[in-house]
Design a protein around this motif. Structure first.
Motif, short mmCIF file in Angstrom:
data_model
loop_
_atom_site.label_atom_id
_atom_site.label_comp_id
_atom_site.label_asym_id
_atom_site.label_seq_id
_atom_site.Cartn_x
_atom_site.Cartn_y
_atom_site.Cartn_z
N GLY A 29 -43.17 6.93 8.21
CA GLY A 29 -42.13 6.67 7.64
C GLY A 29 -40.84 6.10 8.11
O GLY A 29 -39.86 5.57 7.40
N ILE A 30 -40.77 6.42 9.44
CA ILE A 30 -39.59 5.88 10.14
C ILE A 30 -39.15 4.45 9.96
O ILE A 30 -38.04 4.19 10.06
N GLU A 31 -40.38 3.52 10.10
CA GLU A 31 -40.19 2.18 9.72
C GLU A 31 -39.75 1.59 8.38
O GLU A 31 -39.24 0.50 8.33
N MET A 32 -39.66 2.45 7.47
CA MET A 32 -39.51 2.12 6.08
C MET A 32 -38.05 1.83 5.73
O MET A 32 -37.75 0.93 5.13
N PRO A 33 -37.04 2.77 6.16
CA PRO A 33 -35.51 2.39 6.00
C PRO A 33 -35.31 1.24 6.44
O PRO A 33 -34.39 0.40 5.63
N PRO A 34 -35.12 0.87 7.81
CA PRO A 34 -34.91 -0.52 8.06
C PRO A 34 -35.45 -1.59 7.27
O PRO A 34 -34.70 -2.74 7.15
N LEU A 35 -36.77 -1.38 6.75
CA LEU A 35 -37.27 -2.38 6.03
C LEU A 35 -36.89 -2.84 4.71
O LEU A 35 -36.90 -3.62 4.33
N MET A 36 -36.28 -1.67 4.23
CA MET A 36 -35.93 -1.93 2.85
C MET A 36 -34.34 -2.07 2.89
O MET A 36 -33.51 -2.48 1.55
N THR A 37 -33.65 -1.77 3.81
CA THR A 37 -32.06 -1.72 3.87
C THR A 37 -31.67 -3.16 4.33
O THR A 37 -32.40 -3.95 4.59
N SER A 38 -30.46 -3.39 4.56
CA SER A 38 -29.72 -4.72 4.79
C SER A 38 -30.37 -5.63 5.89
O SER A 38 -30.34 -6.70 5.83
N ARG A 39 -30.86 -4.86 6.84
CA ARG A 39 -31.50 -5.76 8.11
C ARG A 39 -32.40 -6.57 7.89
O ARG A 39 -32.50 -7.92 8.27
N TYR A 40 -33.53 -6.03 7.13
CA TYR A 40 -34.70 -6.76 6.77
C TYR A 40 -34.75 -7.25 5.24
O TYR A 40 -35.52 -8.21 4.72
N ASP A 41 -34.18 -6.01 4.56
CA ASP A 41 -34.17 -6.64 3.06
C ASP A 41 -35.32 -6.94 2.36
O ASP A 41 -35.45 -8.31 1.82
N PRO A 124 -46.23 0.15 13.93
CA PRO A 124 -45.73 -1.21 13.62
C PRO A 124 -44.16 -1.51 13.40
O PRO A 124 -43.34 -0.46 12.72
N ARG A 125 -43.51 -2.38 13.94
CA ARG A 125 -41.98 -2.57 13.76
C ARG A 125 -42.07 -3.27 12.38
O ARG A 125 -42.89 -3.86 11.73
N PRO A 126 -40.62 -3.26 11.78
CA PRO A 126 -40.50 -3.82 10.52
C PRO A 126 -41.20 -5.30 10.27
O PRO A 126 -41.46 -5.69 9.49
N GLU A 127 -40.85 -6.09 11.40
CA GLU A 127 -41.41 -7.41 11.41
C GLU A 127 -42.88 -7.52 11.29
O GLU A 127 -43.13 -8.39 10.64
N SER A 128 -43.61 -6.68 11.96
CA SER A 128 -45.04 -6.68 11.77
C SER A 128 -45.29 -6.33 10.25
O SER A 128 -46.34 -6.68 9.69
N VAL A 129 -44.69 -5.29 9.66
CA VAL A 129 -44.87 -4.80 8.30
C VAL A 129 -44.48 -6.06 7.25
O VAL A 129 -45.43 -6.24 6.33
N MET A 130 -43.55 -6.77 7.55
CA MET A 130 -43.14 -7.95 6.85
C MET A 130 -44.04 -9.00 6.77
O MET A 130 -44.59 -9.47 5.99
#
Length: 197
Positions: A29-41, A124-130
């Protein structure tokens, strides 16, 4: 009216309005907050997190899976309406990852529920998730995200694997565990209603 004419528009709208129910264990779950917040949005793609499986299209499973959590994953997956899509996020989810030799880690999630997209990495980093989500959106648009159909077609195979792990009748046993709690809660609500009337 021939609804097939509208199919491309429906698929486009479907890929741009995904509601996500996520099942995060361990570090997943650690990668989820940056994925959903303003950085990756992630919301700019029309995606929203949703705690209710009955209103979610996309099931995002992150972190390691144990038999205890796998029961919840299967029940959550079966509660989602069709069409539904699954992303396995991280090597622990896909093959047990660093827990591959642990007695209590599930090594093949796709033996119990179908998976549309795998996102490798630990974590996986947020970029990989995206990137994985973009792949899922492409698959939805071109009609190849059809794991929910495969689950129905091969239900006996999935059910056999589930029963081998949990024992036959595990769904009924789970329901019996929760039924007294639900009944107690209903009685409490009824008493409060009578008290207020």
């Amino acid at each position: 009216m021939d609804w097939k004419l509208w199919e491309p528009l429906i698929e486009f709208a479907r890929k741009r309005s995904l509601w996500i129910v996520s099942f995060c264990t361990g570090c997943g779950g650690i990668e989820m907050p940056p994925l959903m917040t303003s950085r990756y949005d992630l919301e700019r793609f029309g995606m929203m997190p949703n705690p209710a499986p009955r209103m979610a299209d996309l099931f995002l499973i992150t972190g390691y899976v144990t038999p205890k959590t796998l029961k919840r994953i299967i029940i959550t997956y079966e509660m989602q309406p069709d069409p539904k899509y699954v992303i396995a996020h991280g090597s622990c989810t896909i093959n047990g990852g660093i827990y591959w030799d642990a007695y209590n880690a599930i090594k093949r999630l796709d033996a119990y529920i179908p998976v549309d997209v795998y996102i490798a990495g630990c974590m996986p980093r947020p970029e990989s998730v995206m990137e994985g989500i973009n792949k899922m959106m492409e698959m939805i648009e071109n009609g190849t995200a059809d794991s929910w159909k495969r689950y129905k077609e091969n239900y006996e195979w999935y059910k056999k694997n589930q029963d081998e792990l949990f024992g036959e009748g595990w769904r009924e046993r789970e329901a019996k565990r929760w039924l007294p709690w639900i009944m107690d809660d209903l009685k409490r609500v009824e008493k409060e209603r009578e008290k207020n009337d």
